[in-house]
Design an enzyme around this catalytic site. Structure first.
Site, short mmCIF file in Angstrom:
data_model
loop_
_atom_site.label_atom_id
_atom_site.label_comp_id
_atom_site.label_asym_id
_atom_site.label_seq_id
_atom_site.Cartn_x
_atom_site.Cartn_y
_atom_site.Cartn_z
CB THR A 1 1.61 -3.44 10.81
OG1 THR A 1 0.45 -3.85 10.07
CG2 THR A 1 1.31 -2.19 11.62
CG HIS B 1 9.52 -26.03 10.06
ND1 HIS B 1 9.56 -26.19 11.43
CD2 HIS B 1 10.69 -26.57 9.59
CE1 HIS B 1 10.70 -26.79 11.78
NE2 HIS B 1 11.41 -27.01 10.68
CG HIS C 1 8.18 -29.61 8.48
ND1 HIS C 1 7.86 -29.24 9.76
CD2 HIS C 1 9.49 -29.98 8.51
CE1 HIS C 1 8.93 -29.35 10.53
NE2 HIS C 1 9.93 -29.81 9.79
CB CYS D 1 0.61 -2.69 4.54
SG CYS D 1 0.26 -3.81 5.91
CG ASP E 1 -0.39 0.18 2.52
OD1 ASP E 1 0.84 0.34 2.61
OD2 ASP E 1 -1.15 0.21 3.51
#
Ligand code: RB5
Length: 149
Positions: free
Chosen positions: A71, A102, A137, A69, A12
């Site tokens: 965060t 993993h 995994h 973005c 963004d």
């Protein structure tokens, strides 16, 4: 079938400069980069950009997606709504490596207001240089995939 070496990037408005720096770094590592913007600083909506990048990965046209973005959280949430996407938001290199080894993550999300450029580059390197380990995994990743149906 040979997998593409194309990587899609999006963000963004909060992460344009960092995204462009990462695009240059990823291209220098030898990947084909598809930077789908945005390129202008007007306020925009991270779900749109997360979904656009996620669709490029889910379709198989891009091997990985790197999204940003402020965060890294909101755009990650949006990307993970697209079927076939496993995206983690990371600010430490251990997690960036482990989501490949993993979790077979196919997208990495980064917070441009959380980490600086040097750390973001380390995160991208940790993510792209790691390989999925398979084995037990793979069983767990298959359980994630089963939740989509
Ligand atoms: C935009 O101000 C901000 O909310 C966005 O970049 C992101 O941090 C959301 O998760």
């Amino acid at each position: 079938m040979t997998q593409t070496t194309r990587i899609v990037l999006s963000s963004d408005h909060a992460a344009i400069d960092l995204r462009q720096a990462l695009a240059a770094h990823i291209a220098a590592k030898g990947w084909e980069v598809e930077d789908i913007g945005p390129t202008t600083p007007e306020s925009t909506h991270y779900p749109d950009h997360g979904a656009a990048a996620a669709r490029r990965v889910a379709s198989g046209d891009c091997r990985f997606g790197i999204i940003l973005c402020g965060t890294g959280q909101g755009i990650m949430m949006a990307a993970n709504k697209v079927k076939g996407i496993r995206c983690g938001v990371c600010s430490d290199t251990f997690s960036a490596r482990m989501i490949r080894e993993h979790n077979d993550a196919n997208m990495l999300s980064i917070g441009a207001r959380v980490v600086d450029e040097a750390r973001a580059i380390e995160l991208v390197d940790a993510f792209l240089d790691a390989e999925f380990e398979g084995g037990r995994h793979a069983t767990r990743v298959d359980l994630i995939k089963a939740l989509e149906d």
